[in-house]
Design a protein around this motif. Structure first.
Motif, short mmCIF file in Angstrom:
data_model
loop_
_atom_site.label_atom_id
_atom_site.label_comp_id
_atom_site.label_asym_id
_atom_site.label_seq_id
_atom_site.Cartn_x
_atom_site.Cartn_y
_atom_site.Cartn_z
N ALA A 201 0.83 -1.20 0.00
CA ALA A 201 0.00 0.00 0.00
C ALA A 201 0.86 1.25 0.00
N ARG A 202 1.95 1.23 0.77
CA ARG A 202 2.87 2.38 0.76
C ARG A 202 3.50 2.57 -0.62
N GLN A 203 3.86 1.48 -1.27
CA GLN A 203 4.45 1.57 -2.61
C GLN A 203 3.45 2.16 -3.59
N SER A 204 2.16 1.78 -3.45
CA SER A 204 1.13 2.35 -4.33
C SER A 204 1.00 3.85 -4.11
N ILE A 205 1.10 4.29 -2.86
CA ILE A 205 1.03 5.73 -2.58
C ILE A 205 2.21 6.45 -3.21
N ALA A 206 3.40 5.86 -3.08
CA ALA A 206 4.58 6.48 -3.67
C ALA A 206 4.46 6.60 -5.18
N SER A 207 3.97 5.52 -5.83
CA SER A 207 3.80 5.55 -7.29
C SER A 207 2.76 6.61 -7.69
N ALA A 208 1.66 6.69 -6.93
CA ALA A 208 0.65 7.69 -7.24
C ALA A 208 1.18 9.10 -7.06
N ARG A 209 1.98 9.32 -6.02
CA ARG A 209 2.59 10.65 -5.83
C ARG A 209 3.50 11.02 -7.00
N SER A 210 4.25 10.03 -7.50
CA SER A 210 5.13 10.28 -8.64
C SER A 210 4.33 10.68 -9.87
N GLN A 211 3.22 10.00 -10.10
CA GLN A 211 2.38 10.35 -11.25
C GLN A 211 1.79 11.75 -11.10
N VAL A 212 1.39 12.12 -9.87
CA VAL A 212 0.88 13.47 -9.64
C VAL A 212 1.96 14.51 -9.93
N ALA A 213 3.19 14.21 -9.48
CA ALA A 213 4.28 15.15 -9.73
C ALA A 213 4.54 15.30 -11.22
N LEU B 165 14.80 6.94 -2.81
CA LEU B 165 15.02 8.25 -2.22
C LEU B 165 14.51 8.29 -0.78
N LEU B 166 13.27 7.74 -0.55
CA LEU B 166 12.73 7.73 0.81
C LEU B 166 13.61 6.89 1.74
N SER B 167 14.08 5.76 1.26
CA SER B 167 14.95 4.91 2.09
C SER B 167 16.24 5.62 2.43
N ALA B 168 16.82 6.29 1.41
CA ALA B 168 18.07 7.02 1.66
C ALA B 168 17.86 8.15 2.65
N VAL C 151 21.51 10.04 -0.84
CA VAL C 151 20.29 10.82 -1.00
C VAL C 151 20.34 11.63 -2.29
N GLU C 152 21.48 12.28 -2.55
CA GLU C 152 21.60 13.08 -3.77
C GLU C 152 21.47 12.20 -5.01
N ALA C 153 22.13 11.05 -4.98
CA ALA C 153 22.05 10.15 -6.13
C ALA C 153 20.61 9.67 -6.34
N ALA C 154 19.91 9.38 -5.23
CA ALA C 154 18.53 8.94 -5.36
C ALA C 154 17.65 10.05 -5.92
N ALA D 274 18.64 12.48 -7.92
CA ALA D 274 18.95 12.61 -9.35
C ALA D 274 18.30 11.49 -10.15
N SER D 275 18.36 10.29 -9.62
CA SER D 275 17.75 9.15 -10.32
C SER D 275 16.24 9.33 -10.42
N HIS D 276 15.62 9.84 -9.34
CA HIS D 276 14.18 10.07 -9.36
C HIS D 276 13.80 11.13 -10.37
N ALA D 277 14.58 12.23 -10.43
CA ALA D 277 14.29 13.29 -11.40
C ALA D 277 14.44 12.78 -12.82
N ALA D 278 15.48 11.99 -13.06
CA ALA D 278 15.68 11.46 -14.41
C ALA D 278 14.54 10.52 -14.80
N ALA D 279 14.11 9.69 -13.85
CA ALA D 279 13.01 8.78 -14.15
C ALA D 279 11.73 9.54 -14.44
#
Length: 865
Positions: free
Chosen positions: A144-156, A254-257, A402-405, A407-412
């Motif tokens: 459920a947490r992973q689904s929230i994270a994915s939905a937040r990414s789509q909103v962003a 990113l959240l884990s880092a 954290v910085e690498a995560a 950057a990876s998130h922004a690129a994705a």
């Protein structure tokens, strides 16, 4: 109607037992004489003396005669509820069965499988209900947490796409569009130069430049074609899913880092430190306990090993393969000991089994000790990590992670946004123009290279002109693209971006709601719905079991199997009559009632039934049901009723209630008084029983055909055949005697029951009046409007009789009730005429009876009042 009513019915139908009452004998004799005189021819001058009769206490009764047929109390045609092949038949014709016994069954393999399936479905529904009521699993919470994270990414991503449309174009996009315009202008200049150079011979530098232009334009053509292909075909679902997964994964990293960095900076809490110390303490205690158990197990193993080898070390198998081995024994050595148990003595088996058990216990305790040591080591390492401060290098590495995560998130997200953008028709058109321009440039470059080696022709000039036109078109397209980038977005594009953003936000809200629901537990509505699902599964299971039960025939009541129509291996259909079952030991009489008799009948009335096929035997019956539904046939209306033949304890109850026997108006016989000690009740005059002898003793002697008890002699004048006396005594004592020769109806204790279908004649007792003084109807005369009876004259009266005025009650046509004017025991005269003279046989051939039709309650002889 009470049970004792049957007594009155028996009195109604049965002739009196005159051999026990001399007075009744005298009355019968007088009646016989009177009948004899009535049948003689008229002889003047012959005068018959009046007959004497005694007024007695009795009860008038009314009966209804019915006809019917015997039938089993219950009968049924039993059949299967489903079609199939018979696998077993458990009964045969004539077998007695009990309610619930299985008579036969058909193949139930498919039905049993359906029951098992329904049971599994019920279990699954119950498990789902348990899951709703239980706490959420860690895996579900993580999902459920992973689904929230994915939905937040789509909103962003949707927010970024909308922002790009609403905000001015970035400098990079403008620069790229400007560069495309410059490139197109350059290509146009080159085309114009090539056209101008056709008239001059080429130089070496021009040839090299032309070759370079060919290679450059070929590369531009390939790039333009790839760009067109990318715009013409939408991204595949796999690419979008991969991009979305990459965004979610990058966000999770990113959240884990960030959590790891926060943990390093915050340090362990006091509760975590205390928990770590407590874990170390518990682990140390477990190591100590496990070590102690392992040492004890080793000592026990060594003792069992020594005992075994001391006792059986001489055996080859023990000496070579077991007693020489190190402890603990290996699996191979244990197998050797186990294999050696066959054929050995109980003592050897006990020692060998003890050795294997001790070895197994030590191995288990040693494994537990090693696990406890490992747990202690882990607990100590964890405590050391909690106590030790965070290192600067660890913090730096966490920050870099954290910085690498990020950057990876922004690129994705950027990659996902690019895939999510839909190519417009203008973009495709511009890409097609770019391809055409690149082809033209390439063709022009090749032509330019070829032209440099050849003399220019009119065709060459024409091709150069075409290249110039293509370059101009490419330049115009580049200018249009630049203007599009620099111009604001249209309303349609903005609306589509807003819709995508709302959809992403809805998905986020759904994921958040799912997470909240998971953490809060199932709602009452969801639990109730699942309970209903469980209920539906229970119903399905019950239906499956019911269908399984339909594959067997079960006796619905106790009875006798009358017919068996199936056998193992037969193929049967639903509702095929397989068995006939009836209660032939409990018999009903199905009666036909006329509309005239119906008002007099009630449920519970008793009666006697006789059957044509069972001569001389009568059965006590009681009405159990009366239908009010008429049946008309040929203008005659009838109704149906049922009477049950009494049996079992009911017979004993009725027999015990037969307190008074005998015909109405002719005296009675008190069975209880006569059969009791001394029999004082209704004993005839001059008949005395010796001390200690009862009437039952006399009846039993008569029924058995033996001599009467000592000191007993029958009154004089009784002339009864021995066989008649036996039949009468057997009837009184509940034997098989019939009603012949003055015998009463036999009590149905051991008599055979009628078979279904036998014709029956039934007399039902419908009314039994209260006891009253009864006299024969022929003893009553009406004189001057008043009713009189004649009694013997008192001494000195001078005549043979005198009249007594009486008040009459009801009459059954044979006897009439005296309501007042006469006491029981008084003697009345039959045959005295209305003038007071003795009745003469010359006056009439019949004894005149009174006209009773004029007073209430008296009807014609032989029927109802």
């Amino acid at each position: 109607m009470s049970e004792v009513d049957i007594d009155a019915l028996i009195r109604r139908r049965g002739p009196p037992w005159r051999w026990l009452i001399p007075l009744a004998v005298a009355v019968a004799a007088g009646a016989g004489v009177g009948a004899f005189l009535l049948l003689q021819p008229d002889e003047p001058g012959v005068v018959t003396e009046p007959q004497r009769a005694e007024a007695e206490t009795g009860r008038l009764s009314t009966t209804v005669d019915l006809s019917g047929a015997a039938a089993a109390e219950r009968s049924a045609e039993l059949s299967f509820e489903a079609a199939g092949t018979v696998t077993s038949v458990a009964v045969g014709v004539g077998d007695s069965v009990r309610a619930g016994d299985t008579l036969a069954a058909i193949d139930d393999s498919a039905a049993a499988l359906r029951v098992e399936t329904a049971a599994v479905q019920l279990r699954l529904a119950e498990l789902r209900l348990e899951a709703l009521l239980a706490d959420p699993q860690e895996a579900d919470v993580a999902s459920a947490r992973q689904s929230i994270a994915s939905a937040r990414s789509q909103v962003a991503s949707a927010e970024q796409a909308l922002a790009r449309l609403l905000e001015p174009p970035e400098a990079g996009d403008l620069a790229s569009a400007e560069q495309a315009v410059a490139n197109a202008l350059s290509q146009l200049s080159s085309a114009e130069e090539a056209l101008a150079a056709l008239s001059e011979p080429p130089e070496a530098g021009d040839l090299a430049s032309a070759e370079q232009a060919v290679a450059s334009t070929l590369g531009q053509l390939s790039s333009a074609e790839e760009a067109l292909a990318a715009l013409s075909e939408p991204p595949e679902a796999g690419e979008l899913a991969s991009a979305e997964q990459a965004v979610a994964s990058a966000l999770g990293q990113l959240l884990s880092a960030e959590e790891a960095l926060d943990t390093l900076l915050a340090g362990p809490s006091e509760a975590e430190t205390d928990s770590g110390r407590s874990a170390v303490t518990q682990a140390q205690a477990q190591v100590t306990s496990a070590t102690s158990r392992a040492e004890d197990s080793l000592i026990a193993l060594e003792e069992a090993f020594d005992r075994y080898c001391d006792l059986y070390g001489y055996l080859r198998v023990a000496d070579q393969e077991v007693c020489g081995a190190a402890l603990p024994l290996s699996d191979g050595h244990v197998a050797v000991v186990r294999d050696s148990l066959d054929g050995r003595s109980s003592a050897y088996q006990r020692q060998a089994t003890g050795l294997m058990a001790a070895n197994l216990a030590f191995v288990a305790d040693e494994a537990a000790r090693e696990a406890a040591v490992a747990a202690l080591s882990s607990a100590e390492e964890r405590l050391a990590e909690l106590v030790a401060p965070a290192q600067a290098e660890d913090v730096r590495q966490a920050e870099l992670a954290v910085e690498a995560a990020r950057a990876s998130h922004a690129a994705a997200e950027a990659r996902l946004a690019d895939l999510g953008e839909e190519s417009s028709g203008e973009d495709v058109r511009q890409a097609e123009l770019a391809v055409e321009a690149a082809r033209a440039s390439h063709a022009a470059a090749e032509a330019r290279l070829a032209d440099l080696g050849e003399e220019s022709s009119a065709e060459d000039v024409y091709q150069a002109e075409l290249a110039v036109e293509a370059a101009r078109a490419s330049h115009a397209a580049s200018v249009a693209r630049f203007e599009e980038v620099s111009a604001p977005a249209g309303e349609g594009e903005v609306g589509q971006a807003r819709a995508s953003l709302e959809s992403a936000r809805a998905a986020l809200a759904t994921a958040q709601a799912r997470f909240d629901e998971l953490m809060a537990g199932a709602t009452e509505n969801a639990v109730e719905q699942q309970r209903e699902s469980v209920r539906l599964a229970e119903i399905s299971l019950a239906e499956a079991r019911s269908a399984l039960d339909d594959l067997s025939v079960v006796a619905p009541f106790d009875g006798i199997v009358e017919a068996v129509n199936v056998g193992p291996g037969d193929r049967v259909t639903a509702n095929l009559a397989a068995f006939s079952l009836s209660t032939t030991d409990r018999v009903l009489v199905e009666l036909t009632v006329t509309e005239a008799d119906l008002p007099d009948l009630e449920v519970g009335q008793a009666g006697l039934a006789s059957f044509d096929a069972l001569s001389g035997v009568e059965y006590p019956v009681r009405i159990t049901s009366i239908t009010r539904v008429p049946e008309a046939a040929q203008g005659v209306v009838t109704y149906e009723a049922e009477a049950r033949i009494l049996s079992g304890p009911e017979i004993a109850e009725v027999a015990g209630d037969l307190a008074v026997l005998g015909g109405a108006g002719a005296g009675g016989l008190d069975l209880g008084a006569m059969a009791g000690p001394g029999g004082p009740g209704m004993m005839p005059p001059g008949f005395e029983l010796p001390e200690g002898v009862t009437l039952r003793d006399i009846l039993q002697a008569a029924a058995s055909g033996g001599p009467l008890p000592e000191g007993v002699t029958l009154p004089e004048g009784l002339d009864i055949a021995p066989e008649d006396m036996q039949r009468i005594a057997a009837g009184l004592l509940g034997g098989r005697g019939g009603r012949g020769a003055g015998g009463p109806a036999a009590l149905p204790g051991a008599r055979p029951l009628p078979a279904p279908g036998m014709s029956a004649s039934v007399t039902i007792l419908t009314e039994l009046r209260e006891p009253a003084v009864l006299v024969p109807v022929s003893a009553v005369r009406q004189i001057d409007g008043a009713w009189h009876v004649a009694v013997p004259a008192r001494a000195g009266a001078g005549t043979g009789f005198e009249r007594v005025a009486v008040e009459l009650g009801e009459s059954d046509g044979t006897s009439v009730e005296i309501a007042a004017g006469l006491e029981a025991g008084a003697v009345v005269l039959i045959g005295a005429d209305s003038a007071g003279a003795a009745f003469s046989a010359t006056q009439s051939r019949r004894i005149p009876g009174p006209d009773l039709s004029g007073f209430p309650g008296v009807g014609p002889p032989g029927g109802r009042p």
